[in-house]
Design an enzyme around this catalytic site. Structure first.
Site, PDB file in Angstrom:
ATOM      1  CB  CYS A   2       8.263   3.818  39.273  1.00 29.70           C
ATOM      2  SG  CYS A   2       9.210   2.547  40.142  1.00 29.70           S
ATOM      3  NE  ARG A  53      15.100   2.024  42.678  1.00 27.21           N
ATOM      4  CZ  ARG A  53      16.274   1.569  43.090  1.00 27.21           C
ATOM      5  NH1 ARG A  53      17.132   2.403  43.676  1.00 27.21           N
ATOM      6  NH2 ARG A  53      16.604   0.290  42.923  1.00 27.21           N
ATOM      7  CB  ILE A  56      10.210  -3.903  43.268  1.00 27.24           C
ATOM      8  CG1 ILE A  56       9.060  -2.963  43.679  1.00 27.24           C
ATOM      9  CG2 ILE A  56       9.737  -5.361  43.324  1.00 27.24           C
ATOM     10  CD1 ILE A  56       7.862  -3.039  42.762  1.00 27.24           C
ATOM     11  CD  GLU A  81       7.482  -7.806  38.748  1.00 24.44           C
ATOM     12  OE1 GLU A  81       7.966  -8.893  39.121  1.00 24.44           O
ATOM     13  OE2 GLU A  81       6.526  -7.253  39.326  1.00 24.44           O
TER      14      GLU A  81
END
Length: 212
Positions: A2, A53, A56, A81
């Site tokens: 992102c 964005r 995911i 993440e």
């Protein structure tokens, strides 16, 4: 992947946040986040956050960014993440936090509320994020220990600008673009620009594993 950006006019007398500048920086990173975009600017125009964005984990609108706590006290833009977010979420739920999404972004948001800057010691993952705390009127930046996710900033003494890419900050139009000798020498010696330098005096990389 992102793209995040923020402009924080932290010093009294600093020019108010320019929405158009924020949008220019954000949309220069469309390749990092083709699935959606978001923008939040405070009523007093002292702080603005924006995001591109790549969806995911939570593909719904509930996972969109910038994301805020229900009381509007804490706001976040995040790239990366968090691998242990489910475990962290269970711990937060046990403390009474209620979630509206299935995203790791919201976990970061409440983890900051629960632990402040110490939240980074609980994270396993690759990340770069900017959190604005309205109660403290302050910004908190952090980057993962391996430096997988990039984060760059420019501070002119009154306004802090942050983005996932150097070229995006340049698109804003308010950066000192004087040549940074250390960045250029490093590139010619080793084939890459050594952190925290960039090719420009006005932009620095937040080093891997650092917070600000």
């Amino acid at each position: 992947m992102c793209g995040l950006t923020s402009i924080f006019a932290y010093r009294d007398g600093a020019p108010p946040v320019d929405r158009e500048e924020l949008l220019r920086i954000r949309d220069a990173m469309i390749n990092r986040g083709p699935d959606g975009s978001g923008l939040w600017v405070s009523n007093d125009l002292r702080i603005g956050l924006a995001h591109r964005r790549l969806a995911i984990l939570d593909l719904s609108a509930a996972g969109a960014q910038p994301m805020s706590t229900p009381d509007g006290a804490v706001h976040i833009v995040f790239n990366g993440e968090i691998y242990n977010f489910r475990e962290l979420r269970r711990d937060l739920e046990a403390k009474g936090y209620q979630f509206r999404s299935d995203s790791d972004t919201e976990v970061l948001l409440y983890l900051y509320q629960a632990h402040g800057r110490e939240l980074v010691h609980k994270l396993r993952g690759m990340y770069a994020f900017a959190i604005y705390d309205a109660r403290k009127q302050g910004m908190f930046l952090a980057r993962d220990p391996f430096g997988i996710k990039p984060l760059y900033y420019a501070d002119d003494g009154s306004t802090l600008r942050v983005a996932s890419q150097v070229k995006a900050l340049l698109k804003g139009g308010h950066i000192d673009t004087s040549i940074e000798p250390a960045g250029h020498v490093g590139f010619y010696l080793w084939g890459h620009v050594p952190e925290p330098y960039t090719l420009y005096k006005g932009i620095r990389a937040l080093p891997a594993g650092s917070s600000l």
